[in-house]
Design a protein around this motif. Structure first.
Motif, mmCIF file in Angstrom:
data_model
loop_
_atom_site.group_PDB
_atom_site.id
_atom_site.type_symbol
_atom_site.label_atom_id
_atom_site.label_comp_id
_atom_site.label_asym_id
_atom_site.label_seq_id
_atom_site.Cartn_x
_atom_site.Cartn_y
_atom_site.Cartn_z
ATOM 1 N N LEU A 164 0.828 -1.208 0.000
ATOM 2 C CA LEU A 164 0.000 0.000 0.000
ATOM 3 C C LEU A 164 0.863 1.259 0.000
ATOM 4 C CD1 LEU A 164 -2.861 -1.043 2.475
ATOM 5 C CD2 LEU A 164 -2.688 -1.383 0.002
ATOM 6 N N TRP A 165 1.937 1.242 0.748
ATOM 7 C CA TRP A 165 2.839 2.409 0.739
ATOM 8 C C TRP A 165 3.453 2.602 -0.656
ATOM 9 C CZ3 TRP A 165 5.891 4.941 5.076
ATOM 10 C CH2 TRP A 165 5.117 5.061 6.236
ATOM 11 N N ALA A 166 3.779 1.488 -1.307
ATOM 12 C CA ALA A 166 4.375 1.596 -2.645
ATOM 13 C C ALA A 166 3.363 2.177 -3.636
ATOM 14 C CB ALA A 166 4.861 0.232 -3.106
ATOM 15 N N LYS A 167 2.109 1.742 -3.546
ATOM 16 C CA LYS A 167 1.075 2.259 -4.445
ATOM 17 C C LYS A 167 0.822 3.746 -4.211
ATOM 18 C CE LYS A 167 -1.352 -2.132 -5.138
ATOM 19 N NZ LYS A 167 -2.596 -2.901 -4.906
ATOM 20 N N ALA A 168 1.127 4.208 -2.999
ATOM 21 C CA ALA A 168 0.972 5.636 -2.696
ATOM 22 C C ALA A 168 2.176 6.439 -3.168
ATOM 23 C CB ALA A 168 0.764 5.832 -1.198
ATOM 24 N N GLY A 169 3.146 5.765 -3.763
ATOM 25 C CA GLY A 169 4.297 6.470 -4.322
ATOM 26 C C GLY A 169 5.438 6.702 -3.360
ATOM 27 N N ILE A 170 5.422 6.023 -2.231
ATOM 28 C CA ILE A 170 6.479 6.197 -1.229
ATOM 29 C C ILE A 170 7.603 5.205 -1.543
ATOM 30 C CG2 ILE A 170 7.036 6.136 1.226
ATOM 31 C CD1 ILE A 170 3.994 6.653 1.701
ATOM 32 N N THR A 171 8.799 5.713 -1.712
ATOM 33 C CA THR A 171 9.913 4.863 -2.142
ATOM 34 C C THR A 171 10.993 4.689 -1.081
ATOM 35 O OG1 THR A 171 10.991 6.801 -3.118
ATOM 36 C CG2 THR A 171 9.570 5.478 -4.570
ATOM 37 N N SER A 172 10.900 5.439 0.007
ATOM 38 C CA SER A 172 11.907 5.284 1.072
ATOM 39 C C SER A 172 11.232 5.504 2.420
ATOM 40 C CB SER A 172 13.057 6.280 0.885
ATOM 41 O OG SER A 172 12.578 7.618 0.935
ATOM 42 N N LEU A 173 11.836 4.940 3.458
ATOM 43 C CA LEU A 173 11.247 5.043 4.789
ATOM 44 C C LEU A 173 11.555 6.407 5.413
ATOM 45 C CD1 LEU A 173 12.021 1.488 6.217
ATOM 46 C CD2 LEU A 173 9.882 2.343 5.227
ATOM 47 N N PRO A 174 10.635 6.924 6.205
ATOM 48 C CA PRO A 174 10.851 8.244 6.819
ATOM 49 C C PRO A 174 11.910 8.180 7.906
ATOM 50 C CG PRO A 174 8.849 7.252 7.667
ATOM 51 C CD PRO A 174 9.327 6.352 6.565
ATOM 52 N N THR A 175 12.672 9.233 8.016
ATOM 53 C CA THR A 175 13.704 9.313 9.050
ATOM 54 C C THR A 175 13.438 10.444 10.037
ATOM 55 O OG1 THR A 175 15.068 10.692 7.601
ATOM 56 C CG2 THR A 175 15.472 8.310 7.554
ATOM 57 N N ASP A 176 12.285 11.083 9.920
ATOM 58 C CA ASP A 176 11.868 12.074 10.913
ATOM 59 C C ASP A 176 10.340 12.111 10.926
ATOM 60 O OD1 ASP A 176 10.834 14.263 9.052
ATOM 61 O OD2 ASP A 176 12.899 14.077 8.380
ATOM 62 N N ARG A 177 9.791 12.694 11.994
ATOM 63 C CA ARG A 177 8.344 12.665 12.169
ATOM 64 C C ARG A 177 7.610 13.414 11.058
ATOM 65 N NH1 ARG A 177 5.988 15.935 16.914
ATOM 66 N NH2 ARG A 177 7.312 14.617 18.243
ATOM 67 N N ALA A 178 8.145 14.542 10.639
ATOM 68 C CA ALA A 178 7.467 15.336 9.605
ATOM 69 C C ALA A 178 7.307 14.524 8.319
ATOM 70 C CB ALA A 178 8.252 16.617 9.351
ATOM 71 N N THR A 179 8.350 13.787 7.945
ATOM 72 C CA THR A 179 8.263 12.959 6.741
ATOM 73 C C THR A 179 7.287 11.811 6.952
ATOM 74 O OG1 THR A 179 10.588 13.496 6.280
ATOM 75 C CG2 THR A 179 9.623 11.673 5.042
ATOM 76 N N PHE A 180 7.288 11.234 8.150
ATOM 77 C CA PHE A 180 6.345 10.161 8.479
ATOM 78 C C PHE A 180 4.909 10.651 8.314
ATOM 79 C CE2 PHE A 180 4.053 7.937 12.115
ATOM 80 C CZ PHE A 180 3.852 6.743 11.421
ATOM 81 N N VAL A 181 4.615 11.823 8.843
ATOM 82 C CA VAL A 181 3.263 12.378 8.723
ATOM 83 C C VAL A 181 2.932 12.673 7.255
ATOM 84 C CG1 VAL A 181 1.771 14.310 9.356
ATOM 85 C CG2 VAL A 181 3.316 13.320 11.062
ATOM 86 N N ALA A 182 3.901 13.191 6.516
ATOM 87 C CA ALA A 182 3.668 13.466 5.092
ATOM 88 C C ALA A 182 3.375 12.173 4.330
ATOM 89 C CB ALA A 182 4.892 14.169 4.502
ATOM 90 N N ASP A 183 4.073 11.104 4.676
ATOM 91 C CA ASP A 183 3.821 9.808 4.034
ATOM 92 C C ASP A 183 2.415 9.293 4.356
ATOM 93 O OD1 ASP A 183 6.305 9.800 2.870
ATOM 94 O OD2 ASP A 183 7.236 8.528 4.394
ATOM 95 N N LEU A 184 2.003 9.483 5.591
ATOM 96 C CA LEU A 184 0.634 9.083 5.947
ATOM 97 C C LEU A 184 -0.374 9.859 5.099
ATOM 98 C CD1 LEU A 184 0.848 8.906 9.868
ATOM 99 C CD2 LEU A 184 0.874 6.993 8.254
ATOM 100 N N GLY A 185 -0.068 11.117 4.851
ATOM 101 C CA GLY A 185 -0.949 11.921 4.013
ATOM 102 C C GLY A 185 -1.043 11.376 2.596
ATOM 103 N N LYS A 186 0.079 10.920 2.057
ATOM 104 C CA LYS A 186 0.077 10.345 0.711
ATOM 105 C C LYS A 186 -0.764 9.059 0.668
ATOM 106 C CE LYS A 186 4.727 12.077 -0.374
ATOM 107 N NZ LYS A 186 6.145 11.698 -0.632
ATOM 108 N N VAL A 187 -0.627 8.232 1.688
ATOM 109 C CA VAL A 187 -1.383 6.978 1.740
ATOM 110 C C VAL A 187 -2.878 7.257 1.876
ATOM 111 C CG1 VAL A 187 -1.761 4.863 3.041
ATOM 112 C CG2 VAL A 187 0.565 5.703 2.713
ATOM 113 N N GLN A 188 -3.215 8.226 2.737
ATOM 114 C CA GLN A 188 -4.637 8.553 2.924
ATOM 115 C C GLN A 188 -5.226 9.117 1.636
ATOM 116 O OE1 GLN A 188 -6.001 7.857 6.053
ATOM 117 N NE2 GLN A 188 -8.028 8.155 5.134
#
Length: 432
Positions: A164-188
């Motif tokens: 699911l993360w890959a389908k949302a276009g996420i290609t690397s794991l987050p290394t800080d909270r801001a990026t983690f939250v941004a990735d959640l936004g992409k998935v949502q």
């Protein structure tokens, strides 16, 4: 019964048992005889918590125990976490308590303070205590005395659906909270047309998973100040962490805002594709893959990122300890049983088969080649626990943190008001 009163009563029982043992089996050189318990063959009762140890580990421990104590039956009774505080309190105050008890690490001091557990301080070296995890050792200690030995540890990390993360276009794991939250936004954004979908599934009462956000901002639940506990949930730092979590939960979680992680197991929606991310224990990966074989290899894990780039947020290090009931009439046999479970062999079996963090720092490399469990072991290196107070169990059973979170996530109270109410309740409870 108060600890001192209970200790005196138990001492009387121990003297009587010692006299009986001298009269009937004075030549016994086993550990049980040295502890002063009843070395004669009899049944012992062991309380273990549901899901703590695989059957194969328990059977191996019992087999080794029975070699040393032929004719003695080990009656292992599996307990449920719900209502365990009340059940244990009642059992330890009664005339026929279980001989050995697995106790959640945050509850040992409560039962020790009440006089329900045998002092094992002089057995620490014999049990291999020099390499125990400090957090679990501290949890088993009250007023400088050891009442329960470390059994195993556990923490939480981020579990996510790689597909699911890959389908949302996420290609690397987050290394800080801001990026983690941004990735959640992409998935949502990708899957949010499903109104039941959660980019992050977070039941409202899930207080274990809320603590990293508080600690990452420099906040605390409570600290000691001149012999008194001072709650700190209403500090600016704690409120900052809870405000950040509220924003995440509000935007990306469809879990019941008043639900808990037991009745609303995050592993279920993650496996069913109704959630893309959870914060959970490592053994949940195997649980999901067993229920959904097609997801084999699709559940990834990483430590919860800190707000500071390149760092991980402190996690709650939970787990269990093993104690011997002060009122047990077979303390020697009980000691022999927990000694086997504390050995390197049993702890290795527990870590490799059960997927938990073993009780010794010397065994933390056991998961080095495991892509899932090695992440949880690494996360444990930046871990914290709850206030080590005998009254902390009352905070848990009083659902102080749970109520605070539900009030915040539901919008019934502001973060400021909810944390002030929770801090007032914690101050009253811990200092009563």
């Amino acid at each position: 019964m108060h600890r001192k009163l209970r200790t005196a009563a138990v001492a009387g029982v121990a003297v009587a048992l010692f006299a009986a043992a001298c009269g009937s089996n004075g030549g016994d050189t086993s550990d049980s005889a040295s502890v002063g318990g009843n070395a004669q063959a009899k049944d012992i009762t062991v309380w273990l918590m549901n899901g703590s140890a695989p059957d194969s580990v328990v059977k191996a421990v019992n087999a080794q125990f029975n070699q040393a104590h032929p004719g003695t039956k080990v009656n292992v009774q599996i307990q449920q976490w719900s209502e365990i505080q009340t059940k244990t309190t009642t059992a330890l105050a009664g005339n026929n308590p279980p001989d050995v008890l697995e106790i959640g690490s945050t509850l040992v001091s409560k039962f020790a303070d009440a006089g329900g557990l045998q002092d094992l301080s002089d057995k620490k070296a014999d049990l291999g205590g020099s390499t125990w995890l400090q957090g679990l050792t501290d949890a088993g200690t009250l007023d400088g005395k050891l009442y329960a030995i470390p059994y195993y540890a556990g923490d939480r990390a981020v579990l996510y659906r790689k597909d699911l993360w890959a389908k949302a276009g996420i290609t690397s794991l987050p290394t800080d909270r801001a990026t983690f939250v941004a990735d959640l936004g992409k998935v949502q954004a990708k899957f949010g047309t499903d109104k039941q979908f959660s980019a992050l599934y977070f039941p409202g009462q899930y207080w274990y998973a809320s603590l990293p956000f508080i600690w990452d901002e420099g906040g605390e639940v409570a600290v000691q100040d001149n012999g008194q506990w001072k709650a700190a949930l209403d500090s600016p730092q704690s409120q900052a962490g809870l405000s950040a979590l509220k924003d995440i939960v509000t935007k990306y979680s469809k879990a019941p805002v008043n639900g808990n992680e037991n009745d609303n197991d995050p592993a279920v929606p993650l496996g069913e594709g109704k959630a893309a991310t959870t914060i959970d224990a490592g053994w949940k990966v195997a649980t999901i893959e067993k229920a959904h074989p097609a997801l084999k290899g699709q559940i990834g894990v990483f430590p919860l990122p800190s707000k500071n780039a390149g760092q991980t947020a402190p996690v709650f290090l939970g787990g269990s300890n093993l104690g011997i009931a002060a009122g047990s009439d077979a303390q020697g046999l009980a000691y022999d049983w927990i000694k086997i479970l504390a050995t390197t062999k049993a702890q290795t079996d527990l870590a490799t088969t059960g997927g938990v963090i073993p009780n010794s720092s010397s065994l933390l490399s056991l998961h080095a080649n495991d892509p899932v469990l090695s992440v949880f072991d690494a996360a444990a290196k930046n871990s914290r626990s709850t206030p080590n107070s005998p009254k902390w169990g009352d905070v848990e059973s009083g659902t102080v943190l749970q109520d605070m979170l539900v009030s915040i996530f539901s919008g019934k109270k502001s973060v400021a008001d909810a944390t002030k109410d929770a801090s007032d309740a914690i101050n009253k409870t811990l200092n009563s």
